[in-house]
Structures are given as C-alpha cells and as structure tokens.
Scaffold this motif. Structure first.
Motif, PDB file in Angstrom:
ATOM      1  N   ASN A 801       0.834  -1.201   0.000  1.00 35.87           N
ATOM      2  CA  ASN A 801       0.000   0.000   0.000  1.00 35.87           C
ATOM      3  C   ASN A 801       0.867   1.249   0.000  1.00 35.87           C
ATOM      4  O   ASN A 801       1.854   1.341   0.724  1.00 35.87           O
ATOM      5  N   GLN A 802       0.469   2.220  -0.818  1.00 38.49           N
ATOM      6  CA  GLN A 802       1.293   3.415  -1.028  1.00 38.49           C
ATOM      7  C   GLN A 802       0.946   4.504  -0.021  1.00 38.49           C
ATOM      8  O   GLN A 802       0.329   5.516  -0.337  1.00 38.49           O
ATOM      9  N   PHE A 803       1.377   4.282   1.241  1.00 34.77           N
ATOM     10  CA  PHE A 803       1.197   5.303   2.259  1.00 34.77           C
ATOM     11  C   PHE A 803       2.313   6.338   2.146  1.00 34.77           C
ATOM     12  O   PHE A 803       3.360   6.091   1.553  1.00 34.77           O
ATOM     13  N   SER A 804       2.084   7.500   2.753  1.00 28.90           N
ATOM     14  CA  SER A 804       3.083   8.564   2.706  1.00 28.90           C
ATOM     15  C   SER A 804       4.108   8.372   3.828  1.00 28.90           C
ATOM     16  O   SER A 804       3.887   7.581   4.760  1.00 28.90           O
ATOM     17  N   PRO A 805       5.226   9.105   3.784  1.00 27.90           N
ATOM     18  CA  PRO A 805       6.235   8.995   4.848  1.00 27.90           C
ATOM     19  C   PRO A 805       5.705   9.432   6.219  1.00 27.90           C
ATOM     20  O   PRO A 805       6.314   9.123   7.239  1.00 27.90           O
ATOM     21  N   THR A 806       4.573  10.161   6.246  1.00 28.18           N
ATOM     22  CA  THR A 806       4.022  10.611   7.526  1.00 28.18           C
ATOM     23  C   THR A 806       3.088   9.590   8.170  1.00 28.18           C
ATOM     24  O   THR A 806       2.511   9.860   9.221  1.00 28.18           O
ATOM     25  N   ALA A 807       2.911   8.432   7.543  1.00 25.01           N
ATOM     26  CA  ALA A 807       1.982   7.424   8.065  1.00 25.01           C
ATOM     27  C   ALA A 807       2.429   6.937   9.431  1.00 25.01           C
ATOM     28  O   ALA A 807       3.626   6.756   9.694  1.00 25.01           O
ATOM     29  N   HIS A 808       1.450   6.717  10.307  1.00 25.75           N
ATOM     30  CA  HIS A 808       1.753   6.182  11.630  1.00 25.75           C
ATOM     31  C   HIS A 808       0.609   5.272  12.044  1.00 25.75           C
ATOM     32  O   HIS A 808      -0.212   4.861  11.215  1.00 25.75           O
ATOM     33  N   GLY A 809       0.548   4.946  13.323  1.00 26.61           N
ATOM     34  CA  GLY A 809      -0.446   4.004  13.800  1.00 26.61           C
ATOM     35  C   GLY A 809       0.217   2.679  14.126  1.00 26.61           C
ATOM     36  O   GLY A 809       1.385   2.435  13.807  1.00 26.61           O
ATOM     37  N   LEU A 810      -0.519   1.788  14.769  1.00 27.88           N
ATOM     38  CA  LEU A 810       0.038   0.497  15.165  1.00 27.88           C
ATOM     39  C   LEU A 810       0.569  -0.290  13.981  1.00 27.88           C
ATOM     40  O   LEU A 810       1.531  -1.064  14.117  1.00 27.88           O
ATOM     41  N   ILE A 811      -0.054  -0.119  12.811  1.00 26.57           N
ATOM     42  CA  ILE A 811       0.442  -0.767  11.592  1.00 26.57           C
ATOM     43  C   ILE A 811       1.116   0.241  10.677  1.00 26.57           C
ATOM     44  O   ILE A 811       2.169  -0.036  10.088  1.00 26.57           O
TER      45      ILE A 811
END
Length: 897
Positions: A801-811
């Motif tokens: 999945n193409q998330f951004s570098p700012t992605a966070h969360g438990l996964i």
C-alpha cells in the motif's frame, strides 16, 4: 405518467462540469392537500461529451414517504413503472439481467432521508429526463406542520424551481419558509397566502445559484422547508369526508399538562467524547430546568457499566434539579456501550415505582434514551435487546430514543421506540446538537391526554385505522382514517367521540360534506384522491407495525399478505413489493426495490444504452481475490489460496502480525485493552487515510482475563470525503449525508468516487482505492449460544500500500520498514519456542519464537505463520506505549507518540 423531451426548447448556455454533462432543468413540484403531500422531482440532463458516459439521478426522499412512480425518457425512449410482488419482480429482473438488459436502482439510507439513485450510460449528444413521484403524510410537531424537500441538483441548472402549493379546508393560520438553504438565497422565495390556500415559489436564476460570481458550482445543496399550521375548532377535532373516505384530525390544545415520570438514560461511552458529550450536557441542563414541579425524574448514565444518579424517582424540586445538573457536569465518557442493561435498569425503576404506588394515576411514564452507537458490551444481539425491553416495559410506558451522530444504528433505535409506544429521532453531531435535543424533548414534554379511544358508529364506517392511542402530546396531532357510508352521515356526525383516561368526552366537528366537495373540485391543484391515499398510507404503516409485533409466524404471514395486496391496489413500493421500470418494448428493464431491512441497498448497476458499458468489477486487488457481483443474483465463489507471507494483519484477540519485506521476517504482538476502546491502526495525514478498530469484549472473563476483539472497523478517506464502517452485522459507506449499506448476508459491491467495496457473503470485505491501496476485513462467526466467545473481525493490509512517509499508527508506522536485528537465539521453556534478543529503534529486548494464524484461506483453523513475538503489548517494537494509539472516534487521526 409518460413524458416527452420535445418540450425542452433551446438547450444552449448550459454550464457543464469537466464531465460535459449539462443540467437543463431541475424542478420540484409539491402539492399538500389536507396534510397529504404529493411531490414530483424532475431532472433534464444532456451528455455533451464525445463519448458515452454514465449520468446519475440521485435524490433523497423522506423515509416515511411512499414512492409510487418513476419514469425516464431517453431521446424519446420512454421507461414507465409498474408495481409487482417482490419475488415476481426480482424474477423478471433476473431474466432480463441474464440477457444483459437490466440494471438496478439503489435505495439506501441517508440520515432522515432515503436515497433513490440510478445511473444510465448515455451516448454522446443524447438527452435524458428523470421523474420521481412520491407521497407522504405531513406530521404535526411543536404546533407546526413541516414539509421538507431535499434539493441537491449537484450542478448549476439553466432552470431551477421548487413550487409548493398548500390546500387546507380547515383554513391556514400561517405559512412560513425558514432560511434552510442559507443566507445566499435571502429574498428569493415568494409566499402568497389566502384563507385556505397558499403558494410558495423558489426560482433562483443561474447567477443566483452560483456559490460565487465566477464559480461553476451550485450553492443549492440542502433542504427546502415549508412550515404551516391550520385553524382549529375549540374541541380540537375535525372530520373531513370526501370520495367515500373520512379523515379525522384531532389536536386539542386547551388542556392542562399531565405530570410526567421520566428517566433519562445517557450513553457516556468513549465514542461520546468531545463535542457530543459537551452538547449533551448542555442540553440536559436546559431540559432539567424545564421539568415541572409535579414531575418525577431520575438519571442513568452508562458505558460498559450502568450508574444511577438516584435509585428511584424523585420530585423535580429546585434542589433536586440543581443536584442532577451538578452530577451531569461530572460525567467523563470512556469505555464500551451496554444498552441492554441500561434500559432494563430504567424499566426496573419505573416498574418498581408503580408497584409501590408512587405514581400518580393520571401521570405519564417514559424513558428517554440518548446514545450514539451500537452495543459493544453485554448483550450484543439487537433483536434480543428489543425483546428484553419489550417484555420489561409491558406496554405500561413509552420509550423515546435520540440517536446522536452519523454512526448510530438509527433503524434499531426506531424499531425499539415504536415497539414501545414511543418514537425516535436522529440528532446530528454538530454545533446544533444541544438545540436539536431540546426540540425533541419539547415534543414529548407536555402530555395532555393518556389512553385515548375514538369511537365511530359501525353503521357509518368500516376499515378504520388505529383508533386507540397511548398518549397525546401538546403541539402534535392524532389522525384516524376509514371508509365511510355516505348515506349514513347523520350517524357519523352525532356519535363520534373521543375518550381519555384523564378527560371527559370530546365532541367532534364534522366539516360539511357538500362544502368540502365543492371546494376540492374547484381547485385544479387539489388531489381528488387525498382521502384514499391518506387512508392507505395510515393503513399500511399500521399493518407494518402490527407485523413487527405479531406473536406467531402464521399471523405475520397473514398480515404480510394484506400489506402486499394494499401495495398492489394503491401502487406503492413497500418492503414486499418492487417497482419495475420498462421501455415500451419491454426489452430494457430496471428494478427499484425497497428491502425488508432498510439498511440494505439493492441491485447496484448501470443501464447501458451502448455496448461500451463500464466494467464495474475491475480494481479488486489480486491478493484479496474477491469476486464482486451484484447483490443476490450470483452464487458465492471461493477464493483460491493466497500466500500468507506478505501481509500485515490484525486478527483474533487482537494479534498483530507485521511483515517486514526487506528482512523477510514476521513480528507479532498482542494488544490488551478494554471493550469500547478504539485503536488507531493507520493514521496517514499525507494520503488522508485513517483506519481504526473498536474493541468488543467476550461475554465473560476466563482465567480472570476478559478477551477483547475488533467488533467494528472504520476507514476514513479524507480526500474523497468517504467513510466506511464495518461491523459484524453490516458494511456501510458514507459520503456526507449519503449512506448505503450491505449486510454480511450479501455478495455484492459498492462503487463511489473510484473506491470499490466488495463483499463476499459471510466471509470478507475488500476495499480498493484505485491501484494505490487495498484492505481486507475478515468476518469470524461463532456459535450464537457460546458462553464466552463473540463474533469479531480481522483486518489484513498488504505492505505494498502506497502510504506517505508521515503514516503512523500500530500498523502504519511500519510502512517505512525499520532496521531489525535478531540475535543470540537460545532454547526457551518449550522446545518449539526459542528466545532471542531483538534490537530495533534503539531498543533491546527479549522475543519468543511462536506461531500465529492467517485466516484468509481457512477461516476455521487458519494457516500457521511463524513469527517473533514481542511481549508487553509490543513495547519497544512500536513507538511509545499502546495507550498512545487510543483515539476518541472511529474516524479520528492520531497524534504521534
């Protein structure tokens, strides 16, 4: 009902969006005849593009309305409608579908409206006209009738018009049009009022429709509202007889209010955190101030536990009211939602007070429930909760329900309220929540009569609708209808009475039949069938309520047959009929189907008038391999095995498995939290994507530990404005006020704004956002009578999945793979569970080799996945503490720990 496109005239000067679709006209015509509103919504559109493309007709109809006709005209090809028994209609539709000549009309819920939506693939240069007819009875609330028309054309219209005519033989006291569409349209609406008639017109020019002088988007987006009231005789009763039917309107006002015994039951679970709770507290303080000295009251607040401010009813003295306000001010929302126990506690208090003789015989008892969500603790099955409450209330008092926000299961609240002589209302979770709550309370705060019985002479009338009522509240109206023998009117005039437990006989006023007949026939806009339609409307709604309460299957079947016959006789769509829309040759067919479960949509599809109809099945990710087909018409298909080594997942209690593609390792950890808490899995401000999961508890603890699971998962795609809520009962897509729902009993798909939701019956849901990202939610069913376990959900997310570098969360924090070192492996206490040292993110700790399960290919036994297990809720592997990932709402972004 056939219409032609020949009256379009000149269609130039249309404002088109990028899709080159022009809206020539958007007109709403509504006529109210003695509280019966007949409404027609018409849209004329043209495809000015050089290619075929879908044109959508999407309107909102009040939930209580009956749709009785829908027509389309496509360049002179006219489609007209017919009402059929549901199974017959579905069979005809399926046969047409097999020939490739069918598409569906989606009908789904959106707040207090129902969406009626269809899509037609229109060739270049072609014109299309849609026309929808529906009728409803306008109910009186707070001493006013309010007619609400949804006006959302979606684009600028060359001709825009809303035209409302009111014909009331009793005479009009006033007519008012509030500024519900906003200050942008000040001064555009015109009102002309006579003694018994009124005309309201709203005709903004194209320039007036624009959001700004150079904008190409429309500011017309909301509800057009007309409010009015009628003149009344001192008795408050009015009989109107016309064309073989009578309508009895009853609304006395000059009575003293009865004392109330009222219990407020307030949801204080974690999802009520923030503005919802603040507004609820503000509203409750105002409501408590309005209690009368003769009233008795108490407060119950609940999350996973239930608390009582007082264990019994107390008098509404100034000191008690002030103490209750102070108590409410101390409430802090947290935890899960135990609706069943809270309502049973409330009914116990009222029943005990009655058995102890603490209630005034002339008083009215009621419960007011305020909640924003589904049960997550205790009894979770909605039908069981409904049965428990019904058995406890025993028809002795009323239950009123306030559902707060967009996530509440409003249909459940409506069922449980109407089942117990009450009503429900949705309260939108915004700055006006407090005002909406107070307005609802005002509708039930002034009981004037109880146990009302209307008596009609049998020699004059027949087939009378409901004639006994539990309560009558000031500012409302009771309506009874029936067939009448016009040769025996003298009996009707002299014998009709209304009795109540707290009042003497109330004589009724019979409007002169010849005067009414002459008045109606002289007015070209009056509906000559208004009495018949009102009688049918009331009768069908009454039979639906009787069917829901039927104690035996045989009685339910008999009532169903009666509803079906009424639907066919009066040409209305009910849960047991469907509307077929066909062209003259009957070789193109569409189906408008209202499901028995109003949360479900129906038959999504596009009617293709060219061989280039779009492929609605594309876009499902290969790793999920879900077969998406229209609802109910294709058998379930099984997915082939999928590799379990390349995916992030959360399943069971809840077990997290993080796959690290570079090092080809699987890292596992568990999160142990409380029922009702919401964990953030992905929070990506860059892409605007949020994934959260709400925990639900087991039925009881084992070995002093209460297991928790994901009972609800929410997806928020901020840039698209879309929300998806998945529970163990249903899957709901929300786009602003629009919502469409499938249940786990369906196999089907929903497509909106290039987001695809594919449901595989009783198995899984796949969400695909173009080719950028996808998600799978897996359903785990358990034995309904299992003493401990409950149904729950698992979620699977591919690392591609193409998330951004700012992605966070438990996964989400692992979208950027951290460097992980595992060394110094040693034997563990069990030979199959060796231990090692893990170093990651500057932390060093012990991990254990173990096995977790991937349930995508085997939902019972699962497939073994080897992983290194991180103890203490992932401490050291995840950033911060797991409590940092708790969020207040199902669609909340999280702050980085």
């Amino acid at each position: 009902f056939q219409r032609s496109t020949s009256d379009w005239g000149y269609v130039g000067d249309l404002v088109e969006d990028d899709d080159k679709i022009g809206l020539y006209s958007y007109k709403v015509q509504s006529t109210i005849t003695s509280r019966l509103a007949n409404t027609v919504i018409q849209a004329k559109m043209v495809n000015n593009a050089k290619r075929p493309q879908p044109i959508m007709f999407d309107v909102q109809v009040p939930k209580g309305a009956f749709i009785d006709n829908f027509t389309m005209d496509i360049n002179g090809i006219t489609f007209t409608s017919h009402i059929r028994e549901k199974s017959e209609a579905r069979k005809m539709y399926a046969q047409a579908k097999a020939r490739g000549k069918a598409a569906g009309i989606v009908r789904s819920n959106a707040l207090d409206m129902e969406n009626f939506q269809t899509e037609v693939n229109v060739p270049p240069g072609m014109r299309i006209q849609f026309q929808l007819h529906y009728h409803e009875m306008i109910r009186r609330k707070l001493s006013s009738y309010e007619h609400v028309i949804s006006v959302k054309p979606g684009r600028l219209a060359k001709h825009m018009e809303v035209d409302v005519r009111i014909i009331e033989p009793q005479g009009l006291r006033y007519v008012h049009v509030p500024n519900s569409l906003g200050d942008h349209f000040n001064g555009i609406t015109t009102i002309s009022k006579g003694e018994k008639k009124a005309h309201v017109s709203f005709k903004p020019t194209m320039a007036q429709q624009r959001k700004c002088p150079k904008c190409s988007s429309t500011a017309v987006d909301g509800n057009f509202v007309v409010q009015y009231d009628v003149n009344r005789e001192t008795t408050g009763g009015e009989l109107e007889i016309f064309n073989g039917y009578f309508i009895h309107f009853f609304a006395p006002e000059n009575l003293d209010p009865l004392p109330k015994n009222i219990l407020f039951v307030i949801d204080v679970s974690g999802s009520m955190w923030g503005l919802k709770m603040k507004q609820t507290i503000e509203a409750m303080k105002a409501i408590l101030s309005e209690l009368r000295a003769a009233d008795q009251f108490s407060l119950i607040d609940f999350n996973h536990n239930v608390r009582c401010w007082r264990d019994n009813l107390v008098s509404a003295t100034p000191s008690q009211v002030e103490d209750a306000k102070k108590y409410i001010q101390t409430i802090h929302p947290n935890g899960g939602t135990n609706i069943n126990e809270a309502l049973l506690r409330a009914t116990f208090i009222l029943n005990e007070a009655k058995s102890l003789g603490m209630l005034d015989p002339n008083s009215v008892s009621m419960i007011v429930l305020v909640s924003d969500g589904d049960p997550t603790v205790g009894e979770l099955k909605l039908t069981t909760i409904q049965k428990n409450v019904k058995q406890s209330i025993k028809d002795e008092f009323s239950l009123f329900c306030l559902g707060i926000g967009f996530d509440v299961d409003y249909d459940f609240l409506q069922r449980i309220a109407t089942d117990n002589r009450g009503m429900a209302q949705r309260i939108f979770g915004n700055q006006e929540t407090s005002l909406q709550m107070k307005n609802f309370y005002n509708q039930v705060s002034t009981p004037l009569l109880k146990k009302i019985q209307f008596n009609y002479p049998q020699e004059s009338v027949s087939d009378v609708t409901q004639s006994s009522f539990h309560n009558y509240f000031g500012g409302s109206e009771i309506v009874v209808a029936g067939k009448v023998d016009t040769e025996n009117l003298q009996h009707l005039e002299s014998v009709v009475t209304a009795t109540a437990a707290n009042a003497e006989l109330v004589m009724e006023t019979l409007r002169d039949v010849e005067e009414l007949d002459g008045f109606m026939k002289k007015d070209k806009y009056a509906d000559p069938e208004f009495t018949r339609k009102l009688w049918a409307y009331l009768t069908v709604n009454q039979m639906m309520a009787e069917r829901n309460a039927a104690p035996t299957a045989a009685l339910k079947r008999n009532i169903t047959k009666s509803i079906l016959q009424m639907s066919l006789d009066h040409h209305i769509v009910t849960p047991f009929t469907a509307m077929l829309i066909e062209n003259a040759e009957k070789d193109e067919i569409m189906l408008a189907d209202q499901p028995k479960d109003p949360r479900k949509g129906c038959c999504s599809g596009t009617l293709g008038l060219t061989p280039n109809a779009p492929n609605n099945n594309r876009g499902i990710p290969a790793w999920a391999n879900v077969t998406a087909v229209p609802v109910s018409f294709m058998p379930e298909q099984r997915s082939p095995p999928v590799s379990s080594l390349s995916i992030n997942r959360v399943d069971n209690d809840p077990h997290f498995i993080i796959h690290l593609p570079k090092s080809q390792r699987n890292i596992c950890f568990n999160i142990n939290s409380e029922p009702g808490k919401i964990l953030n899995l992905i929070s990506d401000p860059g892409t605007g994507v949020v994934v959260n999961g709400q925990l639900v508890g087991a039925k009881k603890a084992e070995n002093k530990k209460l297991n928790t699971y994901f009972g609800k998962i929410g997806f928020y795609f901020k840039k698209k404005g879309l929300k998806v809520e998945i529970t163990t009962e249903r899957i709901t897509l929300k786009d602003g006020s629009y919502a469409i729902t499938l249940t786990w009993a369906d196999t089907g798909h929903i497509i909106r704004k290039q987001l695809l939701i594919s449901v595989k019956k009783e198995s899984n849901v796949t969400i695909a956002v173009g080719e950028e990202m996808s998600f799978m939610v897996l359903l785990h069913r358990v034995w309904k009578k299992h003493p401990v376990n409950v149904d729950f959900l698992g979620i699977y997310i591919p690392p591609e999945n193409q998330f951004s570098p700012t992605a966070h969360g438990l996964i989400g924090q692992f979208a950027s793979e951290p460097e992980v070192s595992i060394h110094h492996q040693t034997p563990g206490q069990a030979p199959e569970k060796p231990q090692a040292i893990m170093e990651v993110k500057g932390n060093k700790f012990t991990v254990t080799r173990g096995v977790q399960k991937d349930y995508r290919t085997d939902r019972v036994l699962g497939t073994d996945v080897l992983c290194w297990f991180v103890h203490n809720s992932g401490k050291g592997f995840i950033d911060g503490h797991y409590r940092d990932y708790l969020v207040p709402h199902l669609y909340s972004f999280m702050k980085k720990p």
